[in-house]
Design an enzyme around this catalytic site. Sequence first.
Site, PDB file in Angstrom:
ATOM      1  N   ASP A   1      12.439 -26.302 -13.768  1.00 47.60           N
ATOM      2  CA  ASP A   1      13.045 -26.338 -15.103  1.00 47.60           C
ATOM      3  C   ASP A   1      12.199 -27.181 -16.065  1.00 47.60           C
ATOM      4  OD1 ASP A   1      14.878 -25.717 -17.023  1.00 47.60           O
ATOM      5  OD2 ASP A   1      16.410 -27.127 -16.343  1.00 47.60           O
TER       6      ASP A   1
ATOM      7  N   LEU B   1       2.565 -20.828   5.620  1.00 44.27           N
ATOM      8  CA  LEU B   1       3.617 -21.191   4.652  1.00 44.27           C
ATOM      9  C   LEU B   1       4.353 -19.924   4.243  1.00 44.27           C
ATOM     10  CD1 LEU B   1       5.010 -23.177   2.611  1.00 44.27           C
ATOM     11  CD2 LEU B   1       3.214 -22.534   0.977  1.00 44.27           C
TER      12      LEU B   1
ATOM     13  N   HIS C   1       5.936 -21.293 -19.988  1.00 45.93           N
ATOM     14  CA  HIS C   1       6.022 -20.556 -18.715  1.00 45.93           C
ATOM     15  C   HIS C   1       4.623 -20.380 -18.110  1.00 45.93           C
ATOM     16  CE1 HIS C   1      10.223 -20.055 -19.258  1.00 45.93           C
ATOM     17  NE2 HIS C   1      10.135 -19.209 -20.273  1.00 45.93           N
TER      18      HIS C   1
ATOM     19  N   TRP D   1       8.719 -28.190 -22.609  1.00 42.75           N
ATOM     20  CA  TRP D   1       7.303 -28.588 -22.555  1.00 42.75           C
ATOM     21  C   TRP D   1       6.542 -27.926 -23.709  1.00 42.75           C
ATOM     22  CZ3 TRP D   1       2.511 -26.333 -22.059  1.00 42.75           C
ATOM     23  CH2 TRP D   1       1.477 -27.132 -21.572  1.00 42.75           C
TER      24      TRP D   1
ATOM     25  N   ARG E   1      18.273 -14.179 -21.890  1.00 40.29           N
ATOM     26  CA  ARG E   1      17.361 -14.849 -22.823  1.00 40.29           C
ATOM     27  C   ARG E   1      16.812 -13.851 -23.847  1.00 40.29           C
ATOM     28  NH1 ARG E   1      14.255 -19.867 -20.120  1.00 40.29           N
ATOM     29  NH2 ARG E   1      16.084 -20.725 -19.112  1.00 40.29           N
TER      30      ARG E   1
ATOM     31  N   GLU F   1      21.028 -14.653 -14.401  1.00 35.88           N
ATOM     32  CA  GLU F   1      21.503 -14.962 -15.764  1.00 35.88           C
ATOM     33  C   GLU F   1      20.359 -14.976 -16.780  1.00 35.88           C
ATOM     34  OE1 GLU F   1      22.361 -16.917 -13.011  1.00 35.88           O
ATOM     35  OE2 GLU F   1      24.267 -15.869 -12.795  1.00 35.88           O
TER      36      GLU F   1
ATOM     37  N   ARG G   1      22.031 -30.132 -11.620  1.00 31.86           N
ATOM     38  CA  ARG G   1      22.949 -29.098 -11.130  1.00 31.86           C
ATOM     39  C   ARG G   1      22.172 -28.055 -10.332  1.00 31.86           C
ATOM     40  NH1 ARG G   1      23.653 -28.803 -16.880  1.00 31.86           N
ATOM     41  NH2 ARG G   1      22.073 -27.433 -17.760  1.00 31.86           N
ATOM     42  N   ILE G   2      22.934 -27.227  -9.613  1.00 29.52           N
ATOM     43  CA  ILE G   2      22.312 -26.254  -8.698  1.00 29.52           C
ATOM     44  C   ILE G   2      22.150 -24.888  -9.361  1.00 29.52           C
ATOM     45  CG2 ILE G   2      22.704 -25.038  -6.499  1.00 29.52           C
ATOM     46  CD1 ILE G   2      23.843 -27.627  -5.391  1.00 29.52           C
TER      47      ILE G   2
ATOM     48  N   GLU H   1      19.367 -32.171   1.064  1.00 32.21           N
ATOM     49  CA  GLU H   1      19.204 -33.374   0.251  1.00 32.21           C
ATOM     50  C   GLU H   1      18.759 -32.950  -1.151  1.00 32.21           C
ATOM     51  OE1 GLU H   1      20.003 -36.413   1.275  1.00 32.21           O
ATOM     52  OE2 GLU H   1      20.586 -35.492   3.184  1.00 32.21           O
TER      53      GLU H   1
HETATM   54  C1  FPP Z   1      13.009 -22.653 -16.483  1.00 32.42           C
HETATM   55  O1  FPP Z   1      12.527 -23.393 -17.583  1.00 32.42           O
HETATM   56  C2  FPP Z   1      11.988 -21.753 -15.994  1.00 32.42           C
HETATM   57  C3  FPP Z   1      12.121 -20.389 -15.875  1.00 32.42           C
HETATM   58  C4  FPP Z   1      13.344 -19.671 -16.257  1.00 32.42           C
HETATM   59  C5  FPP Z   1      11.009 -19.555 -15.412  1.00 32.42           C
HETATM   60  C6  FPP Z   1      10.236 -20.083 -14.247  1.00 32.42           C
HETATM   61  C7  FPP Z   1       8.926 -19.412 -14.253  1.00 32.42           C
HETATM   62  C8  FPP Z   1       7.763 -19.995 -14.015  1.00 32.42           C
HETATM   63  C9  FPP Z   1       7.590 -21.396 -13.561  1.00 32.42           C
HETATM   64  C10 FPP Z   1       6.562 -19.187 -14.250  1.00 32.42           C
HETATM   65  C11 FPP Z   1       5.783 -18.711 -13.110  1.00 32.42           C
HETATM   66  C12 FPP Z   1       6.451 -18.453 -11.839  1.00 32.42           C
HETATM   67  C13 FPP Z   1       5.857 -17.797 -10.822  1.00 32.42           C
HETATM   68  C14 FPP Z   1       6.573 -17.681  -9.540  1.00 32.42           C
HETATM   69  C15 FPP Z   1       4.518 -17.211 -10.952  1.00 32.42           C
HETATM   70  P1  FPP Z   1      13.255 -23.220 -18.988  1.00 32.42           P
HETATM   71  O2  FPP Z   1      12.590 -22.135 -19.730  1.00 32.42           O
HETATM   72  O3  FPP Z   1      14.725 -23.049 -18.777  1.00 32.42           O
HETATM   73  O4  FPP Z   1      12.946 -24.611 -19.652  1.00 32.42           O
HETATM   74  P2  FPP Z   1      13.874 -25.413 -20.681  1.00 32.42           P
HETATM   75  O5  FPP Z   1      15.069 -25.880 -19.900  1.00 32.42           O
HETATM   76  O6  FPP Z   1      12.999 -26.541 -21.111  1.00 32.42           O
HETATM   77  O7  FPP Z   1      14.219 -24.478 -21.804  1.00 32.42           O
END
Ligand code: FPP
Length: 259
Positions: free
Chosen positions: A25, A136, A42, A30, A76, A72, A199-200, A212
């Site tokens: 997250d 892995l 992303h 960022w 977006r 969910e 949160r999960i 954990e």
């Molecule tokens: C949550 O941050 C992140 C996502 C919904 C996407 C996760 C995707 C990646 C890390 C990109 C690449 C992944 C792979 C497996 C190649 P957010 O957008 O909710 O951040 P925010 O809470 O700051 O808005």
Amino acid sequence: MSGSVVTQPAASASIVPRHLAVIMDGNGRWAQRRHRPRSIGHRAGARAVNVCVDYCLDHGIEALTLFAFSSENWQRPADEVGALMQLFMRALDREVDDLGRRGVRLRFIGERGAFAEALRQRMDRAEALTLGNTRLQLNIAANYGGRWDITQASRRLAEDVAAGRITADSIDEAALASRLSLAELPAPDLFIRTGGDQRISNFLLWQLAYCELWFTDTLWPDLSRETLDGAMADFASRERRFGKTSEQVSDKTIVGASA
Ligand code: FPP
């Protein structure tokens, strides 16, 4: 001396989780802090995935499950969803061969049918190409939700009862667990969520029952080896009781050892 009690050193950072589950997250924030579009966050998040995979390979962690796209997340803005899909495609095109060479087995969990054909083909290819690897196990949760997982497992149980393969009486926790995603892996023993929220979020609900939990304010694209070292050190210091008493599970005291 018979009956004496020897105290052993506290758990050290050499105790590593077998299965690490991560909610990545903070990509959006960022990017916003840099006045850039969320898609740039992303993209930076994809680089942090490499940091995490390298760390697991270096530390002998057997399985890593990453929450890449929740059921969910379709809600977006369309341009963000589109950018994420492009990013997944490019990441698969770019990384799979190298991951395969490094002994990583890739798997995707979630409802794959919702993705475009081109992405589904890449997922299938990645799984086929890395099938024999054992160093892995990298699981990517994509269009995944913990409630969906329990629901699909329940549906499969109902189908097995209807077809006469099992009886309703025989359904127990093991029967349901064996039909969940990742059934063949040890349950995650460490869960990390970056980005500050605690949160999960409908991740591996059943599988995290005794996991954990570790949270950090670090935003996912800023993930470093030092952040992960912190999580590992904390994990190594925890006493995992699984419902038992501290005395029952403690290996710090050995009764009957010679002094
Ligand atoms: C949550 O941050 C992140 C996502 C919904 C996407 C996760 C995707 C990646 C890390 C990109 C690449 C992944 C792979 C497996 C190649 P957010 O957008 O909710 O951040 P925010 O809470 O700051 O808005």
